[in-house]
Design a protein around this motif. Structure first.
Motif, mmCIF file in Angstrom:
data_model
loop_
_atom_site.group_PDB
_atom_site.id
_atom_site.type_symbol
_atom_site.label_atom_id
_atom_site.label_comp_id
_atom_site.label_asym_id
_atom_site.label_seq_id
_atom_site.Cartn_x
_atom_site.Cartn_y
_atom_site.Cartn_z
ATOM 1 N N ARG A 189 50.807 32.797 36.802
ATOM 2 C CA ARG A 189 50.784 33.804 37.945
ATOM 3 C C ARG A 189 50.575 32.992 39.320
ATOM 4 O O ARG A 189 49.545 32.253 39.269
ATOM 5 N N ASP A 228 50.085 33.123 43.608
ATOM 6 C CA ASP A 228 49.881 33.917 44.685
ATOM 7 C C ASP A 228 51.274 33.920 45.579
ATOM 8 O O ASP A 228 51.916 32.915 45.920
ATOM 9 N N LEU A 286 47.336 30.774 40.248
ATOM 10 C CA LEU A 286 46.269 31.433 39.889
ATOM 11 C C LEU A 286 45.977 31.295 38.449
ATOM 12 O O LEU A 286 44.888 31.220 37.845
ATOM 13 N N SER A 326 32.798 32.091 39.090
ATOM 14 C CA SER A 326 33.799 33.142 39.993
ATOM 15 C C SER A 326 34.961 32.409 40.492
ATOM 16 O O SER A 326 34.827 31.095 40.822
ATOM 17 N N SER A 336 37.657 31.636 38.589
ATOM 18 C CA SER A 336 38.497 30.874 37.743
ATOM 19 C C SER A 336 39.603 31.541 37.011
ATOM 20 O O SER A 336 40.305 31.014 36.712
ATOM 21 N N SER A 377 39.634 38.010 36.421
ATOM 22 C CA SER A 377 40.335 39.365 36.767
ATOM 23 C C SER A 377 41.686 39.290 36.888
ATOM 24 O O SER A 377 42.486 40.027 36.351
ATOM 25 N N THR A 378 42.167 38.154 37.242
ATOM 26 C CA THR A 378 43.593 37.873 37.466
ATOM 27 C C THR A 378 44.202 38.012 36.028
ATOM 28 O O THR A 378 45.257 38.519 35.831
HETATM 29 N N1 LIG Z 1 46.376 39.254 44.462
HETATM 30 C C1 LIG Z 1 45.899 38.117 44.800
HETATM 31 N N2 LIG Z 1 46.535 37.365 45.607
HETATM 32 C C2 LIG Z 1 46.322 36.033 46.019
HETATM 33 N N3 LIG Z 1 45.134 35.368 45.447
HETATM 34 C C3 LIG Z 1 44.355 35.998 44.629
HETATM 35 C C4 LIG Z 1 44.786 37.485 44.059
HETATM 36 N N4 LIG Z 1 43.678 37.774 43.233
HETATM 37 C C5 LIG Z 1 42.969 36.807 43.058
HETATM 38 N N5 LIG Z 1 43.394 35.867 43.803
HETATM 39 C C6 LIG Z 1 42.623 34.409 43.788
HETATM 40 O O1 LIG Z 1 42.764 33.827 42.416
HETATM 41 C C7 LIG Z 1 41.781 33.283 42.117
HETATM 42 C C8 LIG Z 1 40.999 33.910 40.591
HETATM 43 O O2 LIG Z 1 40.310 35.217 41.128
HETATM 44 P P1 LIG Z 1 39.829 36.274 40.024
HETATM 45 O O3 LIG Z 1 39.537 37.456 40.922
HETATM 46 O O4 LIG Z 1 40.636 36.294 39.012
HETATM 47 O O5 LIG Z 1 38.490 35.182 39.678
HETATM 48 P P2 LIG Z 1 37.228 35.750 38.606
HETATM 49 O O6 LIG Z 1 37.154 34.847 37.665
HETATM 50 O O7 LIG Z 1 37.674 37.301 38.249
HETATM 51 O O8 LIG Z 1 36.076 35.736 39.739
HETATM 52 P P3 LIG Z 1 34.705 36.544 39.819
HETATM 53 O O9 LIG Z 1 34.039 36.481 38.620
HETATM 54 O O10 LIG Z 1 34.219 36.336 40.941
HETATM 55 O O11 LIG Z 1 35.223 38.273 39.446
HETATM 56 C C9 LIG Z 1 40.544 33.285 43.629
HETATM 57 O O12 LIG Z 1 40.804 32.005 44.112
HETATM 58 C C10 LIG Z 1 41.327 34.413 44.040
HETATM 59 O O13 LIG Z 1 40.895 34.303 45.489
#
Ligand SMILES: Nc1ncnc2c1ncn2[C@@H]1O[C@H](COP(=O)(O)OP(=O)(O)OP(=O)(O)O)[C@@H](O)[C@H]1O
Length: 228
Positions: free
Chosen positions: A19, A21, A28, A48, A50, A53-54
């Motif tokens: 994935r 951006d 990502l 956070s 990592s 969510s993505t």
């Molecule tokens: N739609 C998007 N477009 C661009 N960048 C994104 C998008 N969604 C997430 N990111 C980036 O991808 C990276 C991973 O984000 P993600 O939210 O998946 O992390 P996470 O592990 O779920 O974090 P947290 O524990 O803080 O929720 C981050 O650097 C975030 O800024």
């Protein structure tokens, strides 16, 4: 003797998911693979940013992916099968998405889509509210007057009413107080225990919660699986 379960494919599987951006072309997720077997409780860990969510959103087919594939019961989901997939795999976000209207209208939402095959099971909704020590009168309450914790509990009730095989829980109790967290966990656990084939992927920064609720863990760092 052939045991059909021995050869059963994972209920959901990501294979080499990439994935990026679209604006910055930043990667990502760099080729993430993971699987969830029917009945499994998988913990998804990582700092956070990592990519937890993505990854969950990619597995839920909510965001496009640039590489790899998502399989449900061993098959890649074609476009025409996405509505059915959405009944079987439900993503629950950290912040509940409520629409303006009553709790009943919010619970009914998944059953208002053209692809819905049935309406809301009213009796099941009341029963689930009962697990939360709430009665039928809550259905008439304005969803916007609920606390954040109550909204998240209603979001879980809504997910359960869809009757999925898998719930992808994205830090679902991160903004909840301890009492609401207990209720949330109790309702989720009651749902899961009622059918041995139900699975979840649960992300949380609360290590105790991950220990309580999951039996296998996968760790992400910087968009890659580093453990699990
Ligand atoms: N739609 C998007 N477009 C661009 N960048 C994104 C998008 N969604 C997430 N990111 C980036 O991808 C990276 C991973 O984000 P993600 O939210 O998946 O992390 P996470 O592990 O779920 O974090 P947290 O524990 O803080 O929720 C981050 O650097 C975030 O800024």
């Amino acid at each position: 003797m052939n045991d059909p379960d021995v050869l059963a494919p994972p209920v959901i599987e990501g294979v080499g998911i990439v994935r990026r951006d679209s604006k910055t072309n930043r990667t990502l997720l760099s080729g993430v693979s993971l699987h969830v077997d029917a009945g499994e409780s998988l913990g998804l860990e990582g700092a956070s940013g990592s990519g937890k969510s993505t990854l969950l959103r990619a597995l839920a087919l909510l965001d496009p992916i640039e590489g790899g594939e998502v399989r449900y019961l061993g098959k890649v989901i074609q476009k025409s099968a996405v509505p059915g997939f959405r009944r079987n795999v439900v993503y629950l976000a950290q912040r509940p998405s409520m629409v303006v209207g009553t709790v009943l209208q919010n619970l009914s939402l998944p059953f208002t889509f053209a692809s819905a095959e049935r309406g809301l099971d009213h009796a099941a909704a009341v029963e689930l509210l009962g697990v939360l020590d709430r009665d039928e009168s809550m259905l008439d309450q304005d969803a916007m007057t609920l606390s954040g914790g109550e909204q998240q509990l209603i979001a879980l009730v809504r997910a359960i009413l869809v009757d999925p095989d898998v719930i992808l829980l994205d830090e679902p109790t991160a903004s909840l107080d301890p009492a609401s967290t207990d209720r949330f966990e109790q309702l989720a656990t009651t749902w899961k225990r009622a059918d041995a084939r139900r699975s979840w992927v649960w992300t949380s920064h609360d290590a105790d919660q991950v220990d309580r609720l999951t039996s296998r863990r996968v760790r992400l760092a910087d968009g890659s699986v580093v453990d699990g």
